[in-house]
Write an enzyme that holds these catalytic residues in place. Sequence first.
Site, short mmCIF file in Angstrom:
data_model
loop_
_atom_site.label_atom_id
_atom_site.label_comp_id
_atom_site.label_asym_id
_atom_site.label_seq_id
_atom_site.Cartn_x
_atom_site.Cartn_y
_atom_site.Cartn_z
N ARG A 88 0.71 -1.32 0.05
CA ARG A 88 -0.08 0.37 0.28
C ARG A 88 0.93 0.72 -0.02
NH1 ARG A 88 -3.35 -3.46 -1.52
NH2 ARG A 88 -5.64 -3.31 -0.52
N GLU A 134 -3.34 7.95 -5.76
CA GLU A 134 -4.47 6.66 -6.31
C GLU A 134 -5.42 6.76 -7.19
OE1 GLU A 134 -3.81 2.55 -4.84
OE2 GLU A 134 -1.51 3.09 -4.99
N HIS A 177 -0.92 0.16 -9.43
CA HIS A 177 -1.32 -0.17 -8.77
C HIS A 177 -2.34 -1.89 -8.96
CE1 HIS A 177 -3.28 -0.77 -3.96
NE2 HIS A 177 -3.32 -2.01 -4.30
#
Length: 349
Positions: free
Chosen positions: A245, A274, A293
């Site tokens: 993360r 993000e 991601h």
Amino acid sequence: MPTPFRVAISGDFRKADGSPTYPDFDLEPLRNAPGVEMEFLEVANPLRAEQLENFDALILLTHRFNADSVPASGRLAVVARFGVGYDTVDVDACTRAGIALAITPDGVRRPVAVSIITLMLALTGKLMVKDKLTRQASEGFAKRSEHMGVGLVGRTIGSLGIGNIGAELFRLLKPFDMRFIAYDPYADKAMAAELGIELVGLEDVFRRADIISVSCPLTPETHHLVNAERLSLMKPTAYLINTARGPIVDQKALTRILQEGRIAGAGLDVLEQEPPDPDDPILKLDNVILAPHALCWTDQCFAGNGAADVAAVLEVQHGRVPRGVVNRAVLESEAWKRRMAEYRAKFGG
């Protein structure tokens, strides 16, 4: 006829035209399960409590589930998260309401470990630079000796965390003949010994490792675990990889370190924000490899996550504890026990 076991699917599993966001998520076993009704929710982020009033289970993609998402009916028994990260779910709110939160460790274990190795090989092999040189034809070929890669035999890889994914990473790295170190206050010492991992202090990982992988969950304790002070301990030849993360790493501090060339580079599948701001300086650096991601996103990963969520939901339908429950304390609550007894009576244990 007993009331059906109703399963909600968060709206982000469908595109605006109604087609599946991820076709590899096979919902047929759920559609064909006796006594089960399935329904896609309207898109809402976070989910609203009234959307979930008449459901027993929720399969959740990226939408948030917070205290205001808990339905007043008390019917919802399980939130099955598609993936292993659960920072989008209010775990305490689930526990108070007697709702089990289940994740899919089996679905992501191998894909994320492979993603870490992908970034490690790309960084140490100077893949991005060499791709650019090749596209420059003879001019680029003339510069290839200036970009020597780094061999891995005898190098030290350190992991922040050796849980589900971290342990799988070390299993896959056995043939690389590297040295293994890790920091994990909750480590299974027997498993670490079996895999040849030396458990060390947090700062020791930063001082000793040639490659550092972040493989721990995001919690209040791990927020900015990788900070300016610890980054400054790294070797100038070392690389940092984060597939966990973004907020575990102080991105501003990392950007400064990379801008100043104080470490060799970084591989990041996750960022603090993000998607990032288009002007984020980390996007301009050539000593970092970035992915949105999604590096572990493969047909097998998504099929595995989906199958795990479907299995979790069907286990609850039959009054059984599913795999991957995060908030284990909920299993002792009266609300959970009552629901499980009702499901066993209706659908068989």
